[in-house]
Write a protein that holds these residues in place. Sequence first.
Motif, PDB file in Angstrom:
ATOM      1  N   SER A 213       0.844  -1.198   0.000  1.00  0.00           N
ATOM      2  CA  SER A 213       0.000   0.000   0.000  1.00  0.00           C
ATOM      3  C   SER A 213       0.876   1.243   0.000  1.00  0.00           C
ATOM      4  O   SER A 213       2.055   1.201   0.354  1.00  0.00           O
ATOM      5  CB  SER A 213      -0.934  -0.012   1.213  1.00  0.00           C
ATOM      6  N   ARG A 214       0.275   2.368  -0.366  1.00  0.00           N
ATOM      7  CA  ARG A 214       1.052   3.582  -0.624  1.00  0.00           C
ATOM      8  C   ARG A 214       1.814   4.071   0.607  1.00  0.00           C
ATOM      9  O   ARG A 214       3.020   4.237   0.582  1.00  0.00           O
ATOM     10  CB  ARG A 214       0.141   4.691  -1.138  1.00  0.00           C
TER      11      ARG A 214
ATOM     12  N   ALA B 281       2.647  -4.723   3.301  1.00  0.00           N
ATOM     13  CA  ALA B 281       3.730  -3.772   3.583  1.00  0.00           C
ATOM     14  C   ALA B 281       3.362  -2.390   3.067  1.00  0.00           C
ATOM     15  O   ALA B 281       2.603  -2.243   2.104  1.00  0.00           O
ATOM     16  CB  ALA B 281       5.027  -4.243   2.932  1.00  0.00           C
ATOM     17  N   SER B 282       3.911  -1.389   3.722  1.00  0.00           N
ATOM     18  CA  SER B 282       3.847  -0.019   3.208  1.00  0.00           C
ATOM     19  C   SER B 282       4.932   0.150   2.155  1.00  0.00           C
ATOM     20  O   SER B 282       6.027  -0.419   2.270  1.00  0.00           O
ATOM     21  CB  SER B 282       4.087   0.977   4.354  1.00  0.00           C
ATOM     22  N   TYR B 283       4.631   0.951   1.129  1.00  0.00           N
ATOM     23  CA  TYR B 283       5.637   1.210   0.107  1.00  0.00           C
ATOM     24  C   TYR B 283       6.866   1.892   0.709  1.00  0.00           C
ATOM     25  O   TYR B 283       7.985   1.753   0.203  1.00  0.00           O
ATOM     26  CB  TYR B 283       5.039   2.078  -1.005  1.00  0.00           C
TER      27      TYR B 283
ATOM     28  N   ALA C  50      10.481  -3.493   2.500  1.00  0.00           N
ATOM     29  CA  ALA C  50       9.834  -4.471   1.623  1.00  0.00           C
ATOM     30  C   ALA C  50       9.105  -3.787   0.474  1.00  0.00           C
ATOM     31  O   ALA C  50       8.888  -4.386  -0.590  1.00  0.00           O
ATOM     32  CB  ALA C  50       8.858  -5.327   2.425  1.00  0.00           C
ATOM     33  N   GLY C  51       8.725  -2.519   0.660  1.00  0.00           N
ATOM     34  CA  GLY C  51       8.031  -1.792  -0.400  1.00  0.00           C
ATOM     35  C   GLY C  51       8.858  -1.649  -1.661  1.00  0.00           C
ATOM     36  O   GLY C  51       8.309  -1.465  -2.758  1.00  0.00           O
ATOM     37  N   ARG C  52      10.187  -1.740  -1.538  1.00  0.00           N
ATOM     38  CA  ARG C  52      11.051  -1.615  -2.719  1.00  0.00           C
ATOM     39  C   ARG C  52      10.803  -2.745  -3.718  1.00  0.00           C
ATOM     40  O   ARG C  52      11.076  -2.592  -4.913  1.00  0.00           O
ATOM     41  CB  ARG C  52      12.515  -1.597  -2.289  1.00  0.00           C
ATOM     42  N   LEU C  53      10.248  -3.859  -3.260  1.00  0.00           N
ATOM     43  CA  LEU C  53       9.931  -4.957  -4.177  1.00  0.00           C
ATOM     44  C   LEU C  53       9.048  -4.480  -5.333  1.00  0.00           C
ATOM     45  O   LEU C  53       9.155  -4.973  -6.461  1.00  0.00           O
ATOM     46  CB  LEU C  53       9.232  -6.091  -3.422  1.00  0.00           C
TER      47      LEU C  53
END
Length: 899
Positions: A97-98, A112-114, A118-121
Motif C-alpha cells: 500500500s502507498r 507492507a507499506s511502500y 519491503a516496499g522496494r519490491l
Amino acid sequence: MMNENEQREHLAEVAKQSLDVFEKIARNARKLLSSKGGASLNALANANSFTMGTEAKTLGKIDQNQHLAYGLLAREPSIARVVAEDEEGNRETYFISRAAAPAPFSEDIRFASYRSPAGRLASLPPGDSLDLRRPAGDVSLEVVECAHFHPKQLRGAWDSAYTVLRAETFGPDFGDSLRRLLDEESEPGEIEDALEAPLKEEEAERSIVEKRRKSLLSKMGFRDQPILDQFQDKIFRMPIDSRAILLGPPGSGKTTTLIKRLGQKLDLNVIRESEPEEYSLIERMSEGREAHESSWLMLTPTELLRTYVKEAFGRENIAAPNERIRTWEALRWDLARNAFQILRTGDGGGPFTLRENQASLSPDAISKTEDWFADFDQWQHMRFWSDFEGAAKQLSEDADAAIASVGARLRRSVESGSKETIHQGLFRLITLIESVHEQLSDSRERSEKILRGALNLQINSDKSFLKDLGQFIEGLAEQPGEGTDDEESEIEEEEAARTQTPTVRVARSYLSVLRSQALAFADGRKPRGRTAKILSWLDDRSLQDEDVAPLGRELVLQRALRRFSNPVQQYLRGISRRYRSFRQTRRDEKKWYSDEKVGPHVTGLEIDLMLLSSLRVTKAIVGDSRAVTQSYSNALAALDRPAARLQNQVLVDEATDFSPVQLACMSALAHPAADSFFACGDFNQRITSWGVKDANQLKWVYSDLQVEKIAIAYRQTRQLLEFARGISEALGEEPVLAELPDHIDNEGVSPALAKGLTNNSELVRWLADRILEIEKSVHPNALPTIAILVNRKELGKPIAEALSLELEARSLRAVDCTDGKTISETNEVGVFDVNDIKGLEFEAVFFTSIDRLAEEEELYARFLYVGATRAATYLGITCEKELPSLLSELNSKFVDHWA
C-alpha cells in the motif's frame, strides 16, 4: 513460458485475488476508522484549532496518523502485488500500500507499506533481488511477478484501471480493468448471436493490451505515480543524513521522488522498525525542539508551483501546511525581517528596506553570486575582528589596572580567534564574558548617575519638558531621510522604540541624545543628523559642561566593553551594518555595484548575502557540542530565534532556478545533526540569470553533494521530446538525454505553429480552433488541462475574456490565472504568465507571441524550452511575425493544425 490460455487463466486468478484483497483491506480500514470515533481524513486535514473540540485537540500524534492512514487505505487499498521467491524456492505474495501497511488478515499474504524496505519490491523488475532484514535473519528475495494497480471503487465494487502485470514468463501486459478481465474468464463460452462474438473479441483486446496509452491529465496537479521506477526508488530511500540533488529532464518524476522521500522520512513507525540507527538520530535531533513530523521545509521558485504541489502531498498522506511549503522570496523576507534583523520593522529592526526593482548590481554580481558572497564574507569577517582588536587594544591600555587586565586577555583571545572559523572564535570570546560584564556594570553605574541627574534636573525644572520634547521628536520622525548620529545611538533608539510607554520612550530618547553628545565630544567630532537637531532644540537643557567629559570617557569604555559583552549578538546584528560599509567600499571601487546610490534599500540578492553569513554561523554554533551546555546558554540567547528556524529536512524543487548563494542559504537551514538536504532540477530549465549553471556551482553549496541523474521522461510524447531536444541544440546547451519509457504508447502529434497573428482577435480565433480540435480528439473524455502562456501578466485578462467568448458555444471558458490562480474545472482553459509555469504540467500548452518575447527577454529560448516541456501531448506556438532566427531550424517540426 505460459501459452496464451494459461496466461489468461493466471491473470484472471491474479485479478480475483487482488479484488478480494482490495475489498478486505478497505473494509477493515473503514471499520477501524469507525471504531476510532469516525474521524475521517478530510475532517482531520481541514480541522481548525479554534473550532475543534477539546477532545480533538488532545488527540495524540500517533492516533491522528493512524486515522489518516485508515482513511487512505479505505480509498486506495493497495498499489502493488508482488510474488517473490527466497533462496530456498519458497514463494511469498506481498500486497503493498502507498503510505501505510494494512492490518494483516491472511497467513498466505504479507502486507507492507511502500515506504518500508519491503516496499522496494514493487519497484524492481522480475528477476531482480532485494535483501531484507527479518527477526529470524536476513533473507534474499527475487521478484518473480509484479502487478501495479490504480484502485477505484464504482458502485460499491472495486476495480483497477491501467494495471501493469509483469512476470519472468510473460508481460508486461496492461489491463484497463481487472474486473472486466475477471468477468471474461467467468462467462460461459457459448455465443448467443453473431454480433456478440466480435464484441467479445474487441472487449478482450481492450482488457489486455501490449502497450499502455498515456493517460490524459484532466486536472491541474502532478500525475499520480504511486510507485517509482527502480532508479527513482533507490534515490528516495537514501538515508536521512544525505545531501543530494536529483537532475533529470522534464516529466521524469523528480518532484514526485522528492515528495515521496519526505513521506518516507516522516514515517517514524517505518523508520523505528527498519532503521533503528536513523531513528536514534531523529530522536537526538528533535530533542527539545518541534516534532520531527513537522520539522521540514520545501522551497519552490514560484507561488503557483507552491500551490500546485500541495495536492501531491495529500496523496502521500503528508500534512502540508502553508508554512512548510514556501517560496524562497517569502522565506527570505521572513528571515531577514523576523529572525536576523536585516530589514526594518515597526519596532526598529535592521537598517535596510527591500526594493527589488532597483538596478544597483553589476552583471557580475548577478551571474557570480558565489564569488560576490566570498568577497563580502571575507571582508566582513576581517572587519569584525578588526573592530574587536581595536576595542581590546583600547581596554588593555586603560589606566584602570582591572580593566587593563581584562583587556589583555581579550586581546589574546581576539588574536587567536581571528585565525579560526568564526564560530570557534566566538566560543573563545564567550569564556571571558563574566569578567567583561563585571567591568561594564561598574561603568554603567557611573554613567547612569550622570544621566539620571541631568534628566531629573530638567523634569524638576519644567514639568512639561518631556511632553514638549516628545512633540518635537515626533515631528522629526515625519521627515524622511534623517539618520541617527552613530551606531551606538542607533541601537539605543531601537531599544527605546520597543518600549511601549510614551513617557518612558521620550525619556530614553533624551538620554540617548545625551550619550551621543558625550560620545561626540570624546571622539573629537560634532553631533550629526537627528541628534544635532534635537541638541539644538534643547539648547542649555543638554549636559552641563562639567559632565560631558566624564560621561564621554565612561561611554567610550562601555562601547569597547559592550563589543565583548555578547559577541554572538554583536556578530549577527553587525552583519547588516558591515554589509552597508562593504557596499559603499566596493561601489567606490566600481566592483559588484553600479554607480546608482540606493540609500537604505537592498535587493533580494543582497539580502541573500547577509542571510548566508547569518545562517552559517547559526548552524555552526548549534552543531557545536558546547552549545548544549548550561554555562553557554545566556551567551547564546541571541541564537534562540534563528536556531528555531533550522529544520530536520530541507527540500528544494526546481533548484537550478536559484543562485548558489540562495541554495547555500537553504542548505544552512538544515539542522546540523543530520544536515538533510535534498533537491531536484534541470540545468536546461534554468530561467533566471542567477540560477546555477553546472555541477561545480552545486558543489560550492555542499562539497559532498551527491549528484544523481535520471533519464526516463514520463510526460511527453515522442514528437514533443524531439522538439525539446531541438530547442536545447539551438541554445547550445547540455543535450537532452531523456529516454521514453518502454511499453507505453508515446506517439502523439507534432507541434502546431501560426505566424502573422498581429492582433488579439486573430490569436484568440486560432487558439479556439486548436482547443476544439483537442476536445474532438479526446472525446468522449472530458477536456484535458490546457494552458495559454502570455508574456506579461496584463495580457492575461483580455485574452481570457476574448477566448471565453469564442468557446462559449461549446460550454468552455478561459480563466485568467496570471495572479496565481489555478484551473479547477474540467471545462476551463487557464491563461498563465510564462514566468510562473516552472514545474507545472498540462496536456496541452500554447505559447503566444514568441517573437515578441524574444525582443523583450534575453532568455526567451529558455522560456520556450520550459513552456514547451510543460506539455504532455499538444503544443501550439504563435508569432506576431516570424519565428526568431535562433529557432528557424525548428520550422520543419511544425504543422498548421491537428484536425
